[in-house]
Design an enzyme around this catalytic site. Sequence first.
Site, short mmCIF file in Angstrom:
data_model
loop_
_atom_site.label_atom_id
_atom_site.label_comp_id
_atom_site.label_asym_id
_atom_site.label_seq_id
_atom_site.Cartn_x
_atom_site.Cartn_y
_atom_site.Cartn_z
N ASN A 167 0.59 -1.17 0.00
CA ASN A 167 0.12 -0.04 -0.05
C ASN A 167 0.96 1.23 -0.02
O ASN A 167 0.43 2.51 0.24
CB ASN A 167 -0.87 -0.05 1.19
CG ASN A 167 -0.19 -0.05 2.64
OD1 ASN A 167 1.00 -0.07 2.45
ND2 ASN A 167 -0.90 0.43 3.76
N GLU B 75 2.11 4.11 7.56
CA GLU B 75 0.94 3.78 6.75
C GLU B 75 0.28 5.17 6.31
O GLU B 75 0.38 6.32 6.73
CB GLU B 75 -0.28 3.38 7.83
CG GLU B 75 0.05 1.90 8.36
CD GLU B 75 0.02 0.76 7.44
OE1 GLU B 75 0.40 0.76 6.13
OE2 GLU B 75 -0.52 -0.26 7.98
#
Length: 259
Positions: free
Chosen positions: A152, A159
């Site tokens: 991702n 993140e």
Amino acid sequence: MAGDGPPVVRTQLLNLTLAADAGAVAELVARRLLEALRSRGTLGLATGRTMLPVYSAFVRLLRQLPPPERQALLADWCSFNLDEYVGLGAADPRSFAAFMQVQLGVPLQLPAGALRIPDGRALDPQMEALRYRAELERAGGLGLQLLGLGSNGHVGFNEPPCGPEMPCRALALSPATREQNADAFGGNPDAVPAQAITLGTAEILAADSLLLVVTGAAKAEILRRTLQEPPCEAVPASWLQRHPRLEVVADRAAGAALS
Ligand code: GLP
């Protein structure tokens, strides 16, 4: 054969090397790690499946050195890992601390404490992140930082969304990352810890140099977005483009979407 022959492509604009396969990538990266170790800089290390052949090649390379040089390098070893799961300590085989012991600590017989890593068992993960950051500062920051790439776009465990100045901290892992890392947890994403401690984009971008290693067709599109789209919070690894000494080593499969 893996490791034989020159890399197939070396671009001018970006320091990108595309090697034939993961084995050839590992040989190249292992040689870069040895150079960094010889320069006596602090090594920034990473975990993940991408690093398995890299660390095997690195161990092989070190074992080929004359014993006096090898012993001197290992005695001076100073490394900081990027991240660790909250709740897991070195005794848990699924922890990154255990990964590092198995891949490097035991085969190289590194002195205790040589492989620094956040303590996933700390009672207060945010305090542990501050402590780890301070320990890194005392060591003079990172020399060469080795990096993998999350599917991702995460780097370390930064993140998305994530800007370029986020510090070392504890944070929640995304469902996508828990899915990606489920293999080590019996294939069950819910068994992957919900939080981790990670060096931030701030500490990573402050390293003297960065070495991003990416293999496999599944990472081709995210590698393209990382390197060839304007940096953005949706792809934390894209901030690496801002580093003046970013080197990328990928295999042909991972590099397939690059123009
Ligand atoms: C993990 C780690 C990262 C690693 C990335 C890629 O979750 N936190 O540091 O680079 O994800 O992992 P892999 O190499 O297994 O694809």
